[in-house]
Design an enzyme around this catalytic site. Sequence first.
Site, mmCIF file in Angstrom:
data_model
loop_
_atom_site.group_PDB
_atom_site.id
_atom_site.type_symbol
_atom_site.label_atom_id
_atom_site.label_comp_id
_atom_site.label_asym_id
_atom_site.label_seq_id
_atom_site.Cartn_x
_atom_site.Cartn_y
_atom_site.Cartn_z
ATOM 1 N N HIS A 3 0.760 -1.148 0.069
ATOM 2 C CA HIS A 3 0.039 -0.113 -0.198
ATOM 3 C C HIS A 3 0.630 1.107 0.086
ATOM 4 C CE1 HIS A 3 0.736 -1.348 4.029
ATOM 5 N NE2 HIS A 3 0.525 -0.094 4.376
ATOM 6 N N LEU A 4 0.416 2.261 -0.707
ATOM 7 C CA LEU A 4 0.763 3.577 -0.810
ATOM 8 C C LEU A 4 0.263 4.534 -0.123
ATOM 9 C CD1 LEU A 4 3.170 5.388 -2.627
ATOM 10 C CD2 LEU A 4 1.043 5.699 -4.108
ATOM 11 N N HIS A 5 0.716 5.092 1.189
ATOM 12 C CA HIS A 5 0.111 6.067 1.823
ATOM 13 C C HIS A 5 0.356 7.574 1.000
ATOM 14 C CE1 HIS A 5 0.036 4.209 5.782
ATOM 15 N NE2 HIS A 5 1.059 3.315 5.485
HETATM 16 P P1 AMP Z 1 1.641 0.275 7.310
HETATM 17 O O1 AMP Z 1 2.444 0.560 8.564
HETATM 18 O O2 AMP Z 1 2.235 1.096 6.170
HETATM 19 O O3 AMP Z 1 1.530 -1.217 7.158
HETATM 20 O O4 AMP Z 1 0.335 0.908 7.619
HETATM 21 C C1 AMP Z 1 -0.853 0.386 7.813
HETATM 22 C C2 AMP Z 1 -1.861 1.542 7.935
HETATM 23 O O5 AMP Z 1 -3.250 0.629 7.587
HETATM 24 C C3 AMP Z 1 -1.999 2.132 9.089
HETATM 25 O O6 AMP Z 1 -1.907 3.651 8.772
HETATM 26 C C4 AMP Z 1 -3.269 1.983 9.670
HETATM 27 O O7 AMP Z 1 -3.959 3.024 10.160
HETATM 28 C C5 AMP Z 1 -4.361 1.588 8.339
HETATM 29 N N1 AMP Z 1 -5.320 0.582 8.614
HETATM 30 C C6 AMP Z 1 -5.213 -0.612 9.246
HETATM 31 N N2 AMP Z 1 -6.370 -1.085 9.131
HETATM 32 C C7 AMP Z 1 -7.356 -0.354 8.416
HETATM 33 C C8 AMP Z 1 -8.718 -0.220 8.083
HETATM 34 N N3 AMP Z 1 -9.425 -1.466 8.366
HETATM 35 N N4 AMP Z 1 -9.270 0.793 7.299
HETATM 36 C C9 AMP Z 1 -8.402 1.689 7.032
HETATM 37 N N5 AMP Z 1 -7.212 1.871 7.313
HETATM 38 C C10 AMP Z 1 -6.593 0.868 8.226
#
Ligand code: AMP
Length: 115
Positions: A99-101
């Site tokens: 995933h890309l933030h």
């Molecule tokens: P990462 O550390 O890049 O794996 O970030 C995972 C991101 O996913 C975090 O910023 C979480 O807040 C987000 N996240 C986890 N579960 C959900 C969900 N059900 N809906 C939206 N965002 C989520």
Amino acid sequence: MSDCIFCKIVRGEIPCRKVYEDDEFFAFHDINPVAPVHFMLIPKLHLASLQEVDASHTALLGNMLLLASRLAKEHGLGNGFRTVINTGKGGGQEVLHLHLHVIGGGHIPPMVRRD
Ligand code: AMP
Ligand code: ZN
């Protein structure tokens, strides 16, 4: 992937605030935003992380960046935005679906503090 939470979001099994969807990609707001605009862009194809990609994913990765730029603009981030891809344990990745933030609006602090 049956137990991947982002695959479940794509399939509509877990609710989300959807930003965008096409045949290849899905985007939704982060549940725990760090800025006024913070959404995630993911390929529908389950790839655990950037560690899993190879040359067959070149177009997908390029299209993902082009789409991120377009969606950022459409969400009022014409002034600029931050993109983040956390990769693997060493990169602090929590959800093992690539995933890309896309982050922006308000104050965006320097990403790396040098003090
Ligand atoms: P990462 O550390 O890049 O794996 O970030 C995972 C991101 O996913 C975090 O910023 C979480 O807040 C987000 N996240 C986890 N579960 C959900 C969900 N059900 N809906 C939206 N965002 C989520
Ligand atoms: Zn997945």
